[in-house]
Design a protein around this motif. Structure first.
Motif, PDB file in Angstrom:
ATOM      1  N   ASP A 127      -0.773   7.861   3.471  1.00  0.00           N
ATOM      2  CA  ASP A 127      -0.787   6.415   3.254  1.00  0.00           C
ATOM      3  C   ASP A 127       0.132   6.099   2.079  1.00  0.00           C
ATOM      4  OD1 ASP A 127      -2.750   6.261   5.208  1.00  0.00           O
ATOM      5  OD2 ASP A 127      -4.390   5.882   3.809  1.00  0.00           O
ATOM      6  N   TYR A 128       0.709   4.885   2.089  1.00  0.00           N
ATOM      7  CA  TYR A 128       1.501   4.457   0.942  1.00  0.00           C
ATOM      8  C   TYR A 128       1.494   2.942   0.818  1.00  0.00           C
ATOM      9  CZ  TYR A 128       5.336   3.442   4.202  1.00  0.00           C
ATOM     10  OH  TYR A 128       6.101   2.951   5.235  1.00  0.00           O
ATOM     11  N   MET A 129       1.767   2.478  -0.401  1.00  0.00           N
ATOM     12  CA  MET A 129       1.933   1.054  -0.697  1.00  0.00           C
ATOM     13  C   MET A 129       3.157   0.878  -1.584  1.00  0.00           C
ATOM     14  SD  MET A 129      -1.675  -0.928  -1.317  1.00  0.00           S
ATOM     15  CE  MET A 129      -2.429   0.115  -2.545  1.00  0.00           C
ATOM     16  N   GLU A 171      15.953  -8.038  -7.456  1.00  0.00           N
ATOM     17  CA  GLU A 171      16.048  -8.359  -8.876  1.00  0.00           C
ATOM     18  C   GLU A 171      15.334  -7.340  -9.755  1.00  0.00           C
ATOM     19  OE1 GLU A 171      14.497 -11.998 -11.639  1.00  0.00           O
ATOM     20  OE2 GLU A 171      15.432 -12.528  -9.731  1.00  0.00           O
ATOM     21  N   ARG A 172      14.185  -6.850  -9.284  1.00  0.00           N
ATOM     22  CA  ARG A 172      13.378  -5.906 -10.056  1.00  0.00           C
ATOM     23  C   ARG A 172      13.099  -4.652  -9.248  1.00  0.00           C
ATOM     24  NH1 ARG A 172      10.077  -8.124 -14.398  1.00  0.00           N
ATOM     25  NH2 ARG A 172       8.667  -6.417 -13.941  1.00  0.00           N
ATOM     26  N   ALA A 173      12.862  -3.570  -9.974  1.00  0.00           N
ATOM     27  CA  ALA A 173      12.430  -2.330  -9.331  1.00  0.00           C
ATOM     28  C   ALA A 173      11.042  -2.562  -8.730  1.00  0.00           C
ATOM     29  CB  ALA A 173      12.382  -1.192 -10.350  1.00  0.00           C
ATOM     30  N   VAL A 174      10.641  -1.671  -7.843  1.00  0.00           N
ATOM     31  CA  VAL A 174       9.308  -1.718  -7.238  1.00  0.00           C
ATOM     32  C   VAL A 174       8.604  -0.398  -7.515  1.00  0.00           C
ATOM     33  CG1 VAL A 174       9.992  -3.343  -5.429  1.00  0.00           C
ATOM     34  CG2 VAL A 174      10.132  -0.879  -4.984  1.00  0.00           C
ATOM     35  N   ILE A 175       7.319  -0.391  -7.284  1.00  0.00           N
ATOM     36  CA  ILE A 175       6.523   0.823  -7.431  1.00  0.00           C
ATOM     37  C   ILE A 175       6.102   1.287  -6.041  1.00  0.00           C
ATOM     38  CG2 ILE A 175       4.357   1.787  -8.315  1.00  0.00           C
ATOM     39  CD1 ILE A 175       6.443   1.238 -10.509  1.00  0.00           C
ATOM     40  N   LEU A 176       6.350   2.541  -5.751  1.00  0.00           N
ATOM     41  CA  LEU A 176       5.920   3.167  -4.502  1.00  0.00           C
ATOM     42  C   LEU A 176       4.819   4.152  -4.840  1.00  0.00           C
ATOM     43  CD1 LEU A 176       6.096   4.051  -1.525  1.00  0.00           C
ATOM     44  CD2 LEU A 176       8.014   5.549  -2.196  1.00  0.00           C
ATOM     45  N   ARG A 177       3.635   3.909  -4.287  1.00  0.00           N
ATOM     46  CA  ARG A 177       2.483   4.796  -4.507  1.00  0.00           C
ATOM     47  C   ARG A 177       2.166   5.478  -3.192  1.00  0.00           C
ATOM     48  NH1 ARG A 177      -1.845   1.250  -5.647  1.00  0.00           N
ATOM     49  NH2 ARG A 177      -3.092   3.082  -6.059  1.00  0.00           N
ATOM     50  N   VAL A 196       1.081  -6.456  -3.609  1.00  0.00           N
ATOM     51  CA  VAL A 196       1.419  -5.493  -2.562  1.00  0.00           C
ATOM     52  C   VAL A 196       2.543  -6.098  -1.731  1.00  0.00           C
ATOM     53  CG1 VAL A 196       0.617  -4.236  -0.533  1.00  0.00           C
ATOM     54  CG2 VAL A 196      -0.893  -4.496  -2.516  1.00  0.00           C
ATOM     55  N   LEU A 197       3.680  -5.424  -1.696  1.00  0.00           N
ATOM     56  CA  LEU A 197       4.830  -5.889  -0.930  1.00  0.00           C
ATOM     57  C   LEU A 197       4.830  -5.288   0.467  1.00  0.00           C
ATOM     58  CD1 LEU A 197       7.456  -5.491  -3.800  1.00  0.00           C
ATOM     59  CD2 LEU A 197       6.140  -7.540  -3.185  1.00  0.00           C
ATOM     60  N   ALA A 198       4.275  -4.099   0.599  1.00  0.00           N
ATOM     61  CA  ALA A 198       4.174  -3.425   1.902  1.00  0.00           C
ATOM     62  C   ALA A 198       3.112  -2.342   1.793  1.00  0.00           C
ATOM     63  CB  ALA A 198       5.513  -2.811   2.298  1.00  0.00           C
ATOM     64  N   ALA A 199       2.409  -2.127   2.884  1.00  0.00           N
ATOM     65  CA  ALA A 199       1.432  -1.042   2.968  1.00  0.00           C
ATOM     66  C   ALA A 199       1.549  -0.451   4.364  1.00  0.00           C
ATOM     67  CB  ALA A 199       0.024  -1.559   2.720  1.00  0.00           C
ATOM     68  N   ASP A 200       1.463   0.863   4.457  1.00  0.00           N
ATOM     69  CA  ASP A 200       1.566   1.528   5.755  1.00  0.00           C
ATOM     70  C   ASP A 200       0.581   2.687   5.785  1.00  0.00           C
ATOM     71  OD1 ASP A 200       2.283   2.803   8.120  1.00  0.00           O
ATOM     72  OD2 ASP A 200       4.439   2.697   7.729  1.00  0.00           O
ATOM     73  N   PHE A 201      -0.341   2.590   6.725  1.00  0.00           N
ATOM     74  CA  PHE A 201      -1.363   3.618   6.889  1.00  0.00           C
ATOM     75  C   PHE A 201      -1.216   4.327   8.234  1.00  0.00           C
ATOM     76  CE2 PHE A 201      -3.827   0.258   4.346  1.00  0.00           C
ATOM     77  CZ  PHE A 201      -3.322   0.708   3.138  1.00  0.00           C
ATOM     78  N   ALA A 234      13.422   5.922   3.991  1.00  0.00           N
ATOM     79  CA  ALA A 234      12.782   5.466   5.236  1.00  0.00           C
ATOM     80  C   ALA A 234      11.640   4.498   4.939  1.00  0.00           C
ATOM     81  CB  ALA A 234      12.281   6.671   6.033  1.00  0.00           C
ATOM     82  N   ILE A 235      10.863   4.791   3.910  1.00  0.00           N
ATOM     83  CA  ILE A 235       9.772   3.901   3.514  1.00  0.00           C
ATOM     84  C   ILE A 235      10.332   2.543   3.094  1.00  0.00           C
ATOM     85  CG2 ILE A 235       8.073   3.496   1.679  1.00  0.00           C
ATOM     86  CD1 ILE A 235       7.481   6.572   1.842  1.00  0.00           C
ATOM     87  N   CYS A 236      11.378   2.541   2.282  1.00  0.00           N
ATOM     88  CA  CYS A 236      11.969   1.287   1.803  1.00  0.00           C
ATOM     89  C   CYS A 236      12.620   0.505   2.940  1.00  0.00           C
ATOM     90  CB  CYS A 236      12.950   1.557   0.668  1.00  0.00           C
ATOM     91  SG  CYS A 236      12.119   2.066  -0.860  1.00  0.00           S
ATOM     92  N   CYS A 237      13.229   1.190   3.896  1.00  0.00           N
ATOM     93  CA  CYS A 237      13.800   0.503   5.058  1.00  0.00           C
ATOM     94  C   CYS A 237      12.698  -0.150   5.888  1.00  0.00           C
ATOM     95  CB  CYS A 237      14.612   1.470   5.916  1.00  0.00           C
ATOM     96  SG  CYS A 237      16.231   1.867   5.201  1.00  0.00           S
ATOM     97  N   ARG A 238      11.571   0.501   6.013  1.00  0.00           N
ATOM     98  CA  ARG A 238      10.442  -0.112   6.726  1.00  0.00           C
ATOM     99  C   ARG A 238       9.929  -1.326   5.950  1.00  0.00           C
ATOM    100  NH1 ARG A 238       5.776   2.845   9.956  1.00  0.00           N
ATOM    101  NH2 ARG A 238       7.577   3.024  11.325  1.00  0.00           N
TER     102      ARG A 238
END
Length: 167
Positions: A114-116, A59-65, A101-106, A24-28
């Motif tokens: 919260d996540y980035m 192309e590359r993996a991402v980091i979800l924090r 930062v590719l996306a942030a949602d608070f 769901a986070i990645c779809c957002r």
């Protein structure tokens, strides 16, 4: 999705999320047709719950924090990720050394935290690899680390205190 969480006690500070929440986070972040191939929780951090996420077509993996649940944070840590996000314009001179930062949602709409989503930097964490180098080379690493820390500490903001206030 291949999902590799870290098993922790129910009351642990860091808590994993579900594969469905990661999707769901990645779809957002990347669009409703996003397909998550894998998510592996990284255990090197002490604050956020962090995943290396592979998304189909990227192309590359991402980091979800993902920040800890608000009620688990100390007063000094409240909105720590939001302050980090707000500090980025002040750290522009260090941008080549930092993930984007590719996306942030608070909003807490998907999960109550919260996540980035950030770009993945090249390299191997020092906690995993520094000991494989001869100890005689460590001073060079620590000197470079000190130079970066000095550059961070030279940044001047609008006031002393959290970027988001109060100053």
């Amino acid at each position: 999705m291949e999902f590799r969480p870290i098993t922790r006690a129910p009351g642990a500070f860091q808590q994993s999320v579900t594969p469905e929440e990661i999707e769901a986070i990645c779809c957002r972040a990347f669009g409703t047709d996003t397909e998550v191939v894998s998510a592996a929780e990284l255990g090197t951090g002490m604050y956020n719950t962090t995943y290396r996420v592979t998304v189909a077509g990227r192309e590359r993996a991402v980091i979800l924090r993902i920040a800890p649940e608000p009620e688990c944070q100390f007063t000094s840590e409240r909105a720590l990720m939001r302050n980090e996000y707000a500090s980025l314009p002040y750290l522009a001179a260090l941008a080549p050394l930092m993930p984007r930062v590719l996306a942030a949602d608070f909003t807490h709409e998907i999960i109550g935290r919260d996540y980035m989503v950030q770009s993945l930097l090249d390299g191997i964490p020092a906690t995993e690899h520094l000991r494989t180098y001869p100890r005689s080379t460590w001073p060079v690493y620590y000197r470079q680390l000190g130079e970066i820390a000095r550059r961070v500490h030279d940044v001047r903001g609008p006031a002393f205190g959290p970027i988001t206030g109060p100053g």
